[in-house]
Design an enzyme around this catalytic site. Sequence first.
Site, PDB file in Angstrom:
ATOM      1  N   CYS A   1      -0.103  -9.425 -12.286  1.00 47.51           N
ATOM      2  CA  CYS A   1      -0.232 -10.935 -11.614  1.00 47.51           C
ATOM      3  C   CYS A   1      -1.662 -11.395 -12.236  1.00 47.51           C
ATOM      4  O   CYS A   1      -1.686 -11.103 -13.391  1.00 47.51           O
ATOM      5  CB  CYS A   1      -0.637 -10.753 -10.066  1.00 47.51           C
ATOM      6  SG  CYS A   1      -1.709  -9.762  -9.510  1.00 47.51           S
TER       7      CYS A   1
ATOM      8  N   HIS B   1      -4.885  12.384 -14.373  1.00 49.93           N
ATOM      9  CA  HIS B   1      -5.362  13.097 -13.254  1.00 49.93           C
ATOM     10  C   HIS B   1      -4.818  12.507 -11.813  1.00 49.93           C
ATOM     11  O   HIS B   1      -4.690  13.205 -11.064  1.00 49.93           O
ATOM     12  CB  HIS B   1      -6.924  12.781 -13.357  1.00 49.93           C
ATOM     13  CG  HIS B   1      -7.838  13.262 -14.479  1.00 49.93           C
ATOM     14  ND1 HIS B   1      -9.060  13.373 -14.421  1.00 49.93           N
ATOM     15  CD2 HIS B   1      -7.477  14.150 -15.394  1.00 49.93           C
ATOM     16  CE1 HIS B   1      -9.518  14.201 -15.446  1.00 49.93           C
ATOM     17  NE2 HIS B   1      -8.418  14.534 -16.036  1.00 49.93           N
TER      18      HIS B   1
ATOM     19  N   THR C   1      -4.833 -11.092 -11.587  1.00 52.67           N
ATOM     20  CA  THR C   1      -5.703 -10.039 -11.980  1.00 52.67           C
ATOM     21  C   THR C   1      -5.426  -8.602 -12.053  1.00 52.67           C
ATOM     22  O   THR C   1      -5.829  -7.522 -12.483  1.00 52.67           O
ATOM     23  CB  THR C   1      -6.733 -10.035 -10.692  1.00 52.67           C
ATOM     24  OG1 THR C   1      -6.085  -9.677  -9.388  1.00 52.67           O
ATOM     25  CG2 THR C   1      -7.576 -11.473 -10.795  1.00 52.67           C
TER      26      THR C   1
END
Length: 145
Positions: free
Chosen positions: A65, A98, A67
Amino acid sequence: MKIVIGNDHAAVELKFIIKEHLEAKGHEVINIGANTEASVDYPAIGEQTGRMIVAGEADCGILICGTGVGISIAANKVKGIRACVCSEPYTAKLSKMHNNSNIIAFGARVIGSEMAKMIVDTWLETEYEGGRHQRRVDLLDAIEG
Ligand code: RB5
């Protein structure tokens, strides 16, 4: 891989660049995002992307989008989704190693297309390490109830 890609009106051009990039590498891309700059609501697209992955209709997802924030928040509300917003490849890589991220997100108004390609390539090439990280990923899952 089968990759679902979702985006809002802020990220149409970058979505098509990433889609072509992935298809050229032999991936199957399912495009469920906006294809024009007419305004749409990113929560529905983030949610649908998450639900498709949990249902096994895609192996993983890419969300874009303005951001990367709103659309990844939406996806993260789906149980089993770990969507990470990245603006550079290091975070993308570690989010897979991770956190076993199953969606990578970024902002079309934040990064350029070459950085986006590098993020996506790095993320797709990286494997989840498991081991000591699995207990923490299980703890994340436990928060969802
Ligand atoms: C749309 O204007 C913008 O709010 C959206 O693309 C995104 O940046 C939200 O997080």
